[in-house]
Design an enzyme around this catalytic site. Structure first.
Site: not given
Ligand code: PEP
Ligand code: MG
Length: 569
Positions: A428, A452, A186, A499
């Site tokens: 991929e 990948d 955080h 992507c």
């Protein structure tokens, strides 16, 4: 130089202020009887809640709602009757209120620390923060006041807790350095939101630094220099100025179309993991969603999300994007993405095993719920469905048949959906790349998953540092594969996007333009830099460069060539 983890980019130069938490030793506290201890406990809890709510208000005003939620989360936790009843039970056993708080918090810290999931593990540091503050209140010790720090301070602390962040006046603090905490803690998230350079997990920094020392913090690299030569400080000041100028220049790429230097339009989408991420996408002026990794909806919970819950999530994204394209990937589990309640068997080769589309096609009920939810959400925006880890055409065909049945079912039930919804595949795996001409005849679009694709093409586990030197999309094998996939997609007249991380790599961008990629999907933080990189190449320049690069035979040579070409471009 001290090396830690780069958690929030930027350079901070200033004077060290060491934050030492008050010693919380309650061995001298005398147990005053159960009733009196419970009263002390409840008074302290009430004071904690008041203080934390005030901090959250300040945080909300200064940084934003999401950041304030980290603190209100502590209020919810301490206000939970279950937690306070556990503390009372400890008091009934003869413990003073301080020890009662410590015991219960220690249990939660233990529990959260053991969970694999990084985000859940972060909750352990929230409970540590809560424990320290609650015990300080009980013992009447002041917690550190960061509101009155002089300008030019660099905070050095063992840990940088959400409650500490709440007090910070950004204009007085140049950077933070801690001994613990990771990129997804955080504190790291807060530092990034506040654009505060942060080097975390720097071992031994608390003993290496004294108050008033001059520090230079490189929050991108995670490096800390203590009392460096004035010439070095000057060098960093110049870098700081260059970074600031670069940031200002990037701002010019907000809210404008993504065009190559010769005016061709490219689409610039974003990758997200939850509906909330759409805020950042819109803020960054992303033009759509190129990959919604739905596995995050399935993680961090104890059972499968229902069709209804999924529908809600997908609808939210579709609506938030207001008619812009939203590509949602069906569940990609297995490999390194484990979801405990699915009860998947341990495999010898999980990356070559029962994962992603292979798994979904065998778990019909689960897959059906997701596809129905996606179809229903398609009535609220421009949703497209994408399948992960495809290796053969049957996977696409079987999904299309199932989708057809579900469409009929929904139509019969008068439930609205987009009748023309597109079904695409991720390319991929080398298998999908090699049959991309065949897949292109039946898929509505392609999206290249270079993370990948690189792993499988190079036969390299993407998480194994011993073979990381082979893991690069600039390997000729991967580049050839990408070129073929795009060519096959284009010849069949379907859109081809990317992507994987390579879509945002400035060295890859001219090659992707040359190959004819139509859509780039990157993280929200990379939108402006990617738009700028695309704008700097014309099709013909990119093609000339690609021709030279594709004639080279090794990735180091390719990288060096591209670096030189990009920097002098
Ligand atoms: C990829 O493999 O490139 C990809 C985008 O998917 P993930 O990183 O989720 O496997
Ligand atoms: Mg992938």
């Amino acid at each position: 130089m001290y090396q830690g983890i780069g958690a929030s980019a930027g350079i901070g130069i200033g004077k060290a202020v060491l934050i030492r938490q008050a010693e919380l030793d309650w061995s001298g506290v005398v147990f005053q009887g159960a009733a009196a201890e419970k009263e002390r406990l409840h008074k302290a809890i009430a004071a904690f809640i008041d203080k934390t709510n005030a901090m959250a208000d300040a945080m909300r005003a200064r940084v934003g709602e999401k950041q304030a939620e980290i603190l209100t989360g502590q209020v919810l936790m301490v206000g939970d009757p279950f937690m306070s009843s556990q503390m009372e039970e400890n008091i009934d056993r003869g413990l003073c209120a301080e020890a009662a708080v410590d015991g219960v918090c220690a249990m939660y810290i233990d529990m959260f620390s053991q969970v694999e999931d990084e985000l859940t593990r972060q909750r352990a540091s929230d409970v540590k923060d809560l424990r320290a503050r609650l015990i300080s209140i009980l013992m009447g010790k002041e917690s550190v006041d960061l509101a009155s720090l002089p300008a030019g301070s660099i905070l050095v602390a063992h840990d940088f807790t959400p409650s500490m962040t709440a007090g910070i006046q950004r204009q007085h603090v140049e950077a933070v350095v801690t001994e613990v905490g990771g990129v997804t803690s955080h504190s790291a998230i807060l530092a990034r939101t506040m654009e505060l350079p942060a080097a975390l997990s720097v071992p031994g920094i608390m003993s290496a630094v004294q108050d008033g020392d001059i520090l230079v913090v490189d929050g991108g690299e995670g490096q800390v220099l203590v009392n460096p030569d004035p010439a070095v400080v000057q060098e960093y000041r110049e870098r700081q100025a260059r970074l600031a100028a670069d940031k200002a220049a990037l701002a010019a790429y907000r809210d404008r179309p993504t065009l190559t230097a010769d005016g061709q339009t490219r689409e610039l989408f974003c990758n997200i993991g939850s509906p909330k991420d759409t805020e950042k996408v819109l803020e960054a002026t992303g033009e759509g969603i190129g990959l919604f990794r739905t596995e995050f909806l399935f993680m961090d919970r104890a059972s499968l999300p229902t069709e209804e819950e999924q529908f809600e999530a997908y609808r939210q994204v579709a609506q938030a994007m207001g008619g812009r394209e939203v590509i949602i990937r069906t569940l990609d589990v297995g490999g390194d993405k484990e979801i405990p309640y699915l009860g998947m068997e341990k495999e010898d080769n999980p990356f070559l095993g029962f994962r992603a589309i292979r798994y979904c096609l065998q778990r019909r009920e689960m897959f059906t719920a997701q596809l129905r939810a996606l179809l229903r959400a398609s009535a609220y925006g421009k949703v497209k469905i994408m399948l992960p880890l495809v290796t053969c055409i049957e996977e696409l065909r079987q999904t299309r048949v199932l989708l057809g049945q579900l469409k009929e079912e929904l139509a019969a039930q008068d439930i609205p959906f987009d009748k023309d919804i597109k079904l695409g595949v991720m390319i991929e795996t080398p298998a999908a790349a090699l049959i991309s001409d065949l897949l292109a005849r039946e898929a509505d679009f392609f999206s290249i998953g270079t993370n990948d694709l690189t792993q499988y093409t190079m036969a390299v586990d993407r998480g194994n540092s011993a073979v990381a030197y082979l893991y690069s999309p600039l390997q000729p094998a991967v580049l050839r594969s990408i070129r073929t996939i795009i060519r096959n997609g284009r010849e069949a007249g379907i859109p081809v996007g990317m992507c994987g991380e390579a879509a945002a790599d400035p060295l890859m961008i001219p090659l992707l333009i040359a190959f004819g990629l139509t859509e780039f999907s990157v993280s929200a933080t990379s939108v402006l830099a990617t738009r700028r990189a695309i704008a700097s190449w014309s099709q013909s320049e990119a093609e000339r460069l690609a021709e030279e690069v594709m004639a080279l035979s090794d990735s180091d040579g390719i990288k060096a060539y591209l670096k030189a070409a990009v920097s002098k471009h």
